[in-house]
Design a protein around this motif. Structure first.
Motif, PDB file in Angstrom:
ATOM      1  N   GLY A   1       1.678  -7.944   2.318  1.00 49.74           N
ATOM      2  CA  GLY A   1       0.545  -7.168   1.819  1.00 49.74           C
ATOM      3  C   GLY A   1      -0.325  -6.670   2.958  1.00 49.74           C
ATOM      4  N   ILE A   2      -1.219  -5.751   2.618  1.00 52.19           N
ATOM      5  CA  ILE A   2      -2.203  -5.325   3.605  1.00 52.19           C
ATOM      6  C   ILE A   2      -3.612  -5.478   3.014  1.00 52.19           C
ATOM      7  N   VAL A   3      -4.568  -5.667   3.898  1.00 49.24           N
ATOM      8  CA  VAL A   3      -5.983  -5.677   3.515  1.00 49.24           C
ATOM      9  C   VAL A   3      -6.598  -4.431   4.138  1.00 49.24           C
ATOM     10  N   ILE A   4      -7.263  -3.648   3.311  1.00 49.32           N
ATOM     11  CA  ILE A   4      -7.736  -2.337   3.771  1.00 49.32           C
ATOM     12  C   ILE A   4      -9.016  -1.978   3.028  1.00 49.32           C
ATOM     13  N   MET A   5      -9.763  -1.011   3.556  1.00 50.02           N
ATOM     14  CA  MET A   5     -11.001  -0.602   2.895  1.00 50.02           C
ATOM     15  C   MET A   5     -11.041   0.924   2.725  1.00 50.02           C
ATOM     16  N   ASN A   6     -11.806   1.327   1.745  1.00 43.42           N
ATOM     17  CA  ASN A   6     -12.112   2.748   1.493  1.00 43.42           C
ATOM     18  C   ASN A   6     -10.895   3.617   1.175  1.00 43.42           C
ATOM     19  N   SER A   7     -10.937   4.895   1.512  1.00 47.76           N
ATOM     20  CA  SER A   7     -10.017   5.876   0.928  1.00 47.76           C
ATOM     21  C   SER A   7      -8.554   5.634   1.271  1.00 47.76           C
ATOM     22  N   THR A   8      -8.273   5.044   2.426  1.00 43.77           N
ATOM     23  CA  THR A   8      -6.871   4.841   2.799  1.00 43.77           C
ATOM     24  C   THR A   8      -6.171   3.885   1.834  1.00 43.77           C
TER      25      THR A   8
ATOM     26  N   GLY B   1      -6.021   4.316  -1.207  1.00 40.52           N
ATOM     27  CA  GLY B   1      -5.307   5.192  -2.136  1.00 40.52           C
ATOM     28  C   GLY B   1      -3.924   5.547  -1.609  1.00 40.52           C
ATOM     29  N   THR B   2      -3.859   5.930  -0.340  1.00 42.45           N
ATOM     30  CA  THR B   2      -2.581   6.240   0.304  1.00 42.45           C
ATOM     31  C   THR B   2      -1.683   5.002   0.286  1.00 42.45           C
TER      32      THR B   2
ATOM     33  N   GLU C   1       6.063   2.991  -3.900  1.00 41.61           N
ATOM     34  CA  GLU C   1       7.385   3.374  -3.365  1.00 41.61           C
ATOM     35  C   GLU C   1       8.207   2.135  -3.049  1.00 41.61           C
ATOM     36  N   LEU C   2       7.576   1.160  -2.401  1.00 46.83           N
ATOM     37  CA  LEU C   2       8.279  -0.071  -2.033  1.00 46.83           C
ATOM     38  C   LEU C   2       8.714  -0.844  -3.273  1.00 46.83           C
ATOM     39  N   ARG C   3       7.852  -0.862  -4.271  1.00 55.86           N
ATOM     40  CA  ARG C   3       8.167  -1.573  -5.516  1.00 55.86           C
ATOM     41  C   ARG C   3       9.395  -0.954  -6.188  1.00 55.86           C
ATOM     42  N   LYS C   4       9.519   0.392  -6.074  1.00 50.66           N
ATOM     43  CA  LYS C   4      10.696   1.070  -6.648  1.00 50.66           C
ATOM     44  C   LYS C   4      11.976   0.561  -5.997  1.00 50.66           C
ATOM     45  N   GLN C   5      11.856   0.170  -4.712  1.00 49.72           N
ATOM     46  CA  GLN C   5      13.023  -0.356  -3.995  1.00 49.72           C
ATOM     47  C   GLN C   5      13.170  -1.868  -4.196  1.00 49.72           C
ATOM     48  N   GLY C   6      12.324  -2.427  -5.043  1.00 46.90           N
ATOM     49  CA  GLY C   6      12.422  -3.857  -5.328  1.00 46.90           C
ATOM     50  C   GLY C   6      11.751  -4.736  -4.286  1.00 46.90           C
ATOM     51  N   ILE C   7      10.970  -4.114  -3.409  1.00 47.73           N
ATOM     52  CA  ILE C   7      10.290  -4.899  -2.364  1.00 47.73           C
ATOM     53  C   ILE C   7       8.940  -5.369  -2.884  1.00 47.73           C
ATOM     54  N   LYS C   8       8.684  -6.653  -2.697  1.00 42.87           N
ATOM     55  CA  LYS C   8       7.467  -7.237  -3.259  1.00 42.87           C
ATOM     56  C   LYS C   8       6.285  -7.020  -2.310  1.00 42.87           C
ATOM     57  N   ALA C   9       5.748  -5.816  -2.417  1.00 48.47           N
ATOM     58  CA  ALA C   9       4.607  -5.440  -1.569  1.00 48.47           C
ATOM     59  C   ALA C   9       3.334  -5.419  -2.412  1.00 48.47           C
ATOM     60  N   GLY C  10       2.234  -5.782  -1.807  1.00 45.37           N
ATOM     61  CA  GLY C  10       0.941  -5.751  -2.496  1.00 45.37           C
ATOM     62  C   GLY C  10      -0.155  -5.255  -1.561  1.00 45.37           C
ATOM     63  N   LEU C  11      -1.369  -5.214  -2.094  1.00 45.46           N
ATOM     64  CA  LEU C  11      -2.479  -4.664  -1.313  1.00 45.46           C
ATOM     65  C   LEU C  11      -3.792  -5.272  -1.802  1.00 45.46           C
ATOM     66  N   ILE C  12      -4.670  -5.522  -0.860  1.00 48.08           N
ATOM     67  CA  ILE C  12      -6.033  -5.905  -1.229  1.00 48.08           C
ATOM     68  C   ILE C  12      -6.992  -4.886  -0.632  1.00 48.08           C
ATOM     69  N   LYS C  13      -7.811  -4.331  -1.524  1.00 47.89           N
ATOM     70  CA  LYS C  13      -8.834  -3.383  -1.073  1.00 47.89           C
ATOM     71  C   LYS C  13     -10.178  -4.094  -1.152  1.00 47.89           C
ATOM     72  N   LEU C  14     -10.792  -4.278   0.019  1.00 48.71           N
ATOM     73  CA  LEU C  14     -12.056  -5.020   0.063  1.00 48.71           C
ATOM     74  C   LEU C  14     -13.210  -4.113  -0.346  1.00 48.71           C
TER      75      LEU C  14
END
Ligand code: SF4
Ligand code: SF4
Lengths: 393, 102
Positions: free
Chosen positions: A265-272, A274-275, A282-295
């Motif tokens: 996963g990544i930890v990120i803030m603000n508009s990025t 969204g990207t 996209e990664l989830r479509k390939q079956g990759i267990k990716a996540g994100l935390i937006k602070l």
């Protein structure tokens, strides 16, 4: 019924300010925040608000006027960016230590030098120890929602601290998006009347503010200020719950995106963010267990909650749109990793500094960060802890 | 010395008890605090030379010259900062000015 509209981030903030109808706004124009006082001064000229608008000669004066107004007992707001925030510096600390609940939009822009008017987070990150609460926003809707909540958080009797609502210059401030506005009277009811406990224009209870504080007392006053920031953690969630009842939109310290079963996963803030969500999909479509935390809430820092939220990952990248020139990662990385030391010891953490001075961040670049994380997860080895993303090496 | 206060601020108080932000919520509570301890010069009142004209009293920025029944008394050294204004003003050289600690 909520009102559907199409507004830029700065327009949304100006509309929120019209609905809040503060007693005083003191502001000085600086790109990309200029439109906020510009649009708002039209509301003043049209008589749509009762606000006293103070056109000052610098941001230092803007914050000084806000401090004076708030100390007098007025609900006070302002907006700025970059050098403007830097010029406010000494007054930021005074606003916080005098416990004045000023609410300011910070439209994030790179600090000089070299001079640059585009987005990164070096301005508000530089003010992270000024004692202000800091809320970060992915898009126009969040900027609008956070500004309205900020009034309640700041003015709560257990908090009484100023709040910065930070969103990305140009990307969020100038891009027009669909937005759902709350009716004027509902905003008014939500924020309520401002009733400070102590204020200078209370002639029945004369007080002094800002006297010399000697070693026998200064430390106690700073300790009380630190407690107010801790209290803000509770109040931010209480206000968010009420706001959800009003709008159906949910807010916490951070947003967890596809984190339940995530391995990287990544930890990120603000508009990025969204990207990055697009990349996660996209990664989830390939079956990759990716996540994100937006602070969302950087001050107060959700130390335990964020640390725990990362504990089940194999690897995490903490992405900073500001460098702290420590030679050891950006400010967000330093703090998140400190939390992980207590709550996510088995998760490998790496730092990426990206997008400085408005450098575009493309999905393929975020994708490359996830590829690095997958490599770390596979091998258990971190080849490079401190990284720069999207710079010409 | 302490008058009726909304809050008596003392050096043994916890941070939890004090007004937030260091606000002074009692007008005139300066007399509760000893603020004269960093004085480097000290005025010395010479009662033999003093004519009780009271020209010194209104010029003291710290109200450190107490007056009772129309007559000045010795300095209030808890609050006198040693600025020397009273020394300059006295027409009868009834105030000496010496280094603190001598
Ligand atoms: S000005 Fe001099 S003479 Fe007059 S009251 Fe003061 S000390 Fe005495
Ligand atoms: S030296 Fe200054 S502070 Fe002290 S009594 Fe004289 S005028 Fe007042």
């Amino acid at each position: 019924m909520a009102i559907k509209d199409k507004l830029s981030g700065n327009e949304a903030i100006a509309v929120a300010m019209r609905q809040i109808d503060p007693d005083v706004v003191a502001a000085f124009p600086i790109t990309p925040s200029t439109e906020v006082p510009q649009y708002f001064s039209q509301f003043v000229a049209n008589g749509q608000v009762h606000t006293e608008f103070v056109a000052v000669e610098s941001e230092h004066s803007a914050m000084s006027a806000c401090i004076g107004a708030e100390a007098a007992g007025a609900r006070t707001m302002t907006a700025t960016s970059s050098q403007g925030l830097a010029l406010m510096w000494e007054m930021l600390y005074i606003a916080a230590s005098l416990r004045l609940p000023i609410v300011m939009s910070v439209i994030n822009r790179a600090l000089s030098g070299p001079i640059n008017i585009h987005n990164d987070h070096s301005d508000s990150m530089g003010a992270r120890d000024s004692g202000w609460i800091q809320l970060y926003c992915e898009n126009n809707q969040e900027a609008y929602d956070n500004l309205i909540q900020a009034i309640r958080i700041a003015e709560h009797k257990d908090v009484q601290l100023p709040v910065m609502v930070c969103y990305d210059g140009f990307i969020t401030s100038h891009a027009v998006e669909n937005i759902e506005l709350i009716e004027d009277e509902k905003v008014k009811a939500f924020i309520g009347e401002y009733r400070p406990q102590h204020y200078l224009l209370d002639r029945d209870n004369p007080i002094s503010m800002g006297p010399l504080d000697m070693p026998a007392y200064y430390f106690e006053h700073k300790r009380a200020q630190a407690e107010a920031m801790k209290n803000a953690k509770r109040v931010i969630l209480e206000v968010a719950q009420e706001f959800e009842k009003l709008t159906g939109r949910k807010y916490g310290y951070f947003e967890e995106y596809k984190m339940e079963d995530a391995e990287v996963g990544i930890v990120i803030m603000n508009s990025t963010a969204g990207t990055a969500k697009f990349v996660v999909n996209e990664l989830r479509k390939q079956g990759i267990k990716a996540g994100l935390i937006k602070l969302r809430v950087f001050r107060p820092f959700p130390f335990e909650e964020l640390g725990k939220a990362l504990s089940h990952l194999k690897a995490v990248a903490i992405m900073d749109k500001a460098d702290s020139f420590s030679g050891a990662g950006g400010p967000l990385f330093t703090e998140v990793r400190s939390a992980m030391f207590d709550y996510a010891k088995d998760t490998k953490a790496v730092s990426y500094i990206y997008g400085l001075g408005g450098r575009d961040v493309r999905p393929d670049e975020i994708m490359s960060v996830y590829q690095d994380l997958l490599e770390i997860a596979r091998t258990g080895q971190v080849k490079s802890t401190f990284n720069y993303l999207g710079v010409r090496e | 010395m302490t008058k009726e206060r909304k809050m008596n601020i003392r050096e043994d108080m916890s941070w939890r008890e004090m007004p937030q932000g260091g606000h002074i919520i009692d007008a005139g509570n300066a007399e509760d605090f000893k603020t004269g301890d960093w004085r480097s010069m000290r005025p010395v009142w010479l009662p033999d030379k003093c004519k009780q004209c009271l020209l010194c009293w209104p010029v003291c920025p710290d109200m450190a010259i107490p007056v009772e029944n129309g007559k000045r008394k010795d300095f209030d050294f808890d609050h006198c900062k040693g600025c020397g204004i009273c020394v300059e003003v006295c027409p009868f050289k009834a105030i000496d000015f010496v280094e603190e600690g001598k």
